[in-house]
Write a protein that holds these residues in place. Sequence first.
Motif, PDB file in Angstrom:
ATOM      1  N   ILE A 189       0.834  -1.209   0.000  1.00  0.00           N
ATOM      2  CA  ILE A 189       0.000   0.000   0.000  1.00  0.00           C
ATOM      3  C   ILE A 189       0.868   1.258   0.000  1.00  0.00           C
ATOM      4  CG2 ILE A 189      -1.647   1.354   1.372  1.00  0.00           C
ATOM      5  CD1 ILE A 189      -2.794  -1.390   2.321  1.00  0.00           C
ATOM      6  N   LEU A 190       1.902   1.285   0.858  1.00  0.00           N
ATOM      7  CA  LEU A 190       2.792   2.452   0.936  1.00  0.00           C
ATOM      8  C   LEU A 190       3.526   2.691  -0.377  1.00  0.00           C
ATOM      9  CD1 LEU A 190       4.390   2.099   4.492  1.00  0.00           C
ATOM     10  CD2 LEU A 190       2.825   3.875   3.731  1.00  0.00           C
ATOM     11  N   SER A 191       3.935   1.619  -1.027  1.00  0.00           N
ATOM     12  CA  SER A 191       4.655   1.743  -2.302  1.00  0.00           C
ATOM     13  C   SER A 191       3.759   2.327  -3.391  1.00  0.00           C
ATOM     14  CB  SER A 191       5.185   0.372  -2.741  1.00  0.00           C
ATOM     15  OG  SER A 191       6.034  -0.164  -1.766  1.00  0.00           O
ATOM     16  N   ILE A 192       2.541   1.820  -3.461  1.00  0.00           N
ATOM     17  CA  ILE A 192       1.582   2.337  -4.459  1.00  0.00           C
ATOM     18  C   ILE A 192       1.270   3.808  -4.189  1.00  0.00           C
ATOM     19  CG2 ILE A 192      -0.796   2.153  -5.305  1.00  0.00           C
ATOM     20  CD1 ILE A 192      -0.567  -0.890  -4.786  1.00  0.00           C
ATOM     21  N   LEU A 193       1.059   4.162  -2.922  1.00  0.00           N
ATOM     22  CA  LEU A 193       0.762   5.554  -2.560  1.00  0.00           C
ATOM     23  C   LEU A 193       1.919   6.479  -2.917  1.00  0.00           C
ATOM     24  CD1 LEU A 193      -1.001   5.199   0.928  1.00  0.00           C
ATOM     25  CD2 LEU A 193      -2.023   6.000  -1.208  1.00  0.00           C
ATOM     26  N   THR A 194       3.155   5.998  -2.727  1.00  0.00           N
ATOM     27  CA  THR A 194       4.331   6.816  -3.045  1.00  0.00           C
ATOM     28  C   THR A 194       4.393   7.127  -4.536  1.00  0.00           C
ATOM     29  OG1 THR A 194       5.564   5.808  -1.232  1.00  0.00           O
ATOM     30  CG2 THR A 194       6.854   6.923  -2.921  1.00  0.00           C
ATOM     31  N   VAL A 195       4.220   6.108  -5.366  1.00  0.00           N
ATOM     32  CA  VAL A 195       4.284   6.293  -6.818  1.00  0.00           C
ATOM     33  C   VAL A 195       3.145   7.199  -7.299  1.00  0.00           C
ATOM     34  CG1 VAL A 195       4.176   5.131  -9.054  1.00  0.00           C
ATOM     35  CG2 VAL A 195       5.425   4.068  -7.165  1.00  0.00           C
ATOM     36  N   VAL A 196       1.956   6.998  -6.766  1.00  0.00           N
ATOM     37  CA  VAL A 196       0.799   7.826  -7.145  1.00  0.00           C
ATOM     38  C   VAL A 196       1.033   9.280  -6.741  1.00  0.00           C
ATOM     39  CG1 VAL A 196      -1.652   8.261  -6.685  1.00  0.00           C
ATOM     40  CG2 VAL A 196      -0.863   5.934  -7.093  1.00  0.00           C
ATOM     41  N   THR A 197       1.567   9.484  -5.538  1.00  0.00           N
ATOM     42  CA  THR A 197       1.830  10.846  -5.048  1.00  0.00           C
ATOM     43  C   THR A 197       2.875  11.537  -5.920  1.00  0.00           C
ATOM     44  OG1 THR A 197       1.362  10.127  -2.783  1.00  0.00           O
ATOM     45  CG2 THR A 197       2.514  12.216  -3.043  1.00  0.00           C
ATOM     46  N   ILE A 201      12.383   4.044  -8.422  1.00  0.00           N
ATOM     47  CA  ILE A 201      13.214   2.834  -8.537  1.00  0.00           C
ATOM     48  C   ILE A 201      13.546   2.236  -7.167  1.00  0.00           C
ATOM     49  CG2 ILE A 201      15.475   1.948  -9.261  1.00  0.00           C
ATOM     50  CD1 ILE A 201      15.303   3.859 -11.674  1.00  0.00           C
ATOM     51  N   PRO A 202      14.032   3.045  -6.172  1.00  0.00           N
ATOM     52  CA  PRO A 202      14.269   2.461  -4.843  1.00  0.00           C
ATOM     53  C   PRO A 202      13.005   1.907  -4.204  1.00  0.00           C
ATOM     54  CG  PRO A 202      15.347   4.603  -5.040  1.00  0.00           C
ATOM     55  CD  PRO A 202      14.458   4.453  -6.232  1.00  0.00           C
ATOM     56  N   VAL A 203      11.873   2.558  -4.471  1.00  0.00           N
ATOM     57  CA  VAL A 203      10.594   2.093  -3.918  1.00  0.00           C
ATOM     58  C   VAL A 203      10.251   0.721  -4.477  1.00  0.00           C
ATOM     59  CG1 VAL A 203       8.136   2.604  -3.655  1.00  0.00           C
ATOM     60  CG2 VAL A 203       9.786   4.481  -3.701  1.00  0.00           C
ATOM     61  N   PHE A 204      10.364   0.588  -5.809  1.00  0.00           N
ATOM     62  CA  PHE A 204      10.059  -0.695  -6.455  1.00  0.00           C
ATOM     63  C   PHE A 204      11.002  -1.802  -5.966  1.00  0.00           C
ATOM     64  CE2 PHE A 204       8.284   1.913 -10.148  1.00  0.00           C
ATOM     65  CZ  PHE A 204       6.958   1.642  -9.800  1.00  0.00           C
ATOM     66  N   MET A 205      12.288  -1.465  -5.853  1.00  0.00           N
ATOM     67  CA  MET A 205      13.273  -2.454  -5.415  1.00  0.00           C
ATOM     68  C   MET A 205      12.988  -2.912  -3.984  1.00  0.00           C
ATOM     69  SD  MET A 205      16.773  -0.808  -7.026  1.00  0.00           S
ATOM     70  CE  MET A 205      17.828  -1.977  -6.190  1.00  0.00           C
ATOM     71  N   PHE A 206      12.712  -1.933  -3.115  1.00  0.00           N
ATOM     72  CA  PHE A 206      12.421  -2.237  -1.710  1.00  0.00           C
ATOM     73  C   PHE A 206      11.142  -3.075  -1.602  1.00  0.00           C
ATOM     74  CE2 PHE A 206      10.044  -1.046   2.137  1.00  0.00           C
ATOM     75  CZ  PHE A 206      10.911  -1.505   3.110  1.00  0.00           C
TER      76      PHE A 206
END
Length: 247
Positions: free
Chosen positions: A178-186, A210-215
Amino acid sequence: NKGKKILKRQNQDNHIDNLLAQKTVYSVAKNYQGLLIFITVPLPIIISIIVKLDPKLIDQSSYIFALYLVFAAIGEKIVEKIVERLKNIAASIQEQFDCEVLDIPTNETLNSLFIDKETIRRNSKKARKNKSLVQKVTSWYSLNLKDVKTNIASLLCQRTNITYDYSVRKRYKSTVLILSILTVVTLFLLSLFNDLSLQTFLIEVILPSIPVFMFAYKEINSNTESIDNLNHLRNLIESKLKDVNIN
C-alpha cells in the motif's frame, strides 16, 4: 505433565530475560527498518515537494533525483545488513527460549548463531525496569496447556508461534504494498503540477520510484516466501494434531 512444565518454565527469570532481550533487539531492528522505509518511501516525496516549492531547484531536479537514487541505493544496502544481523540475533534468542522452555534439542546446524548470557543480560537489563513490557512477555503461552500432559503441548506452542508470525508478516506485506503504491501515485500527482512531459515523468516519477520498487519487491517477495513456509509448517502441525485424541 508436559503442559504444566512449560507454563512453569516460561515464567522463570532467565526465560523472561530471553523474551525481553529478543524484544529489545527486534525493536532496534524495527527502528532501522523504519529508517529504510523512510529512505525509500516518504523521502522521494519530500524531495519532490521541496523541488516544486523552490523554482531554482526545478532545473536541477534531474541531478537531485539522480543523487537521491545513488544515496538511497547505498544507504539501503548498509541498513539492510544491520537489520538482517539484528533479526538473526533476535530469532536466535527466541529459538533459545523455545528450545529450553519446550524441552526441544537445539539444532546447531540450523541455528549457527550462538547468543551468550552476557548479550541477553545486556539487552534485557533496561527492559526489566519496564513493568508493562515484563507483563507482556509473562505467560507467553496459553494457560490452557496445563491440561495437556504429553509432547503435544510443545507442538501446540510451536503452532502458536507460527500463527503469530504468519499474521504479522501478512500485515507487513500488505502495508509495504500500500505504501509503495501511494508513493508512486503521489509522485505522479506532484509531477502534474510541472507539465507532465516525458522528461518530467522520467525524472520526477520513474527515477525516484526505482528504490521504492526495489524495496517493495524484495520485502514482498521475502515475506511471501516466509508466509508460504509458515503455512506449510502450520499444516504439518495440524495434520499431526488430527491424529491425536485431545480436547
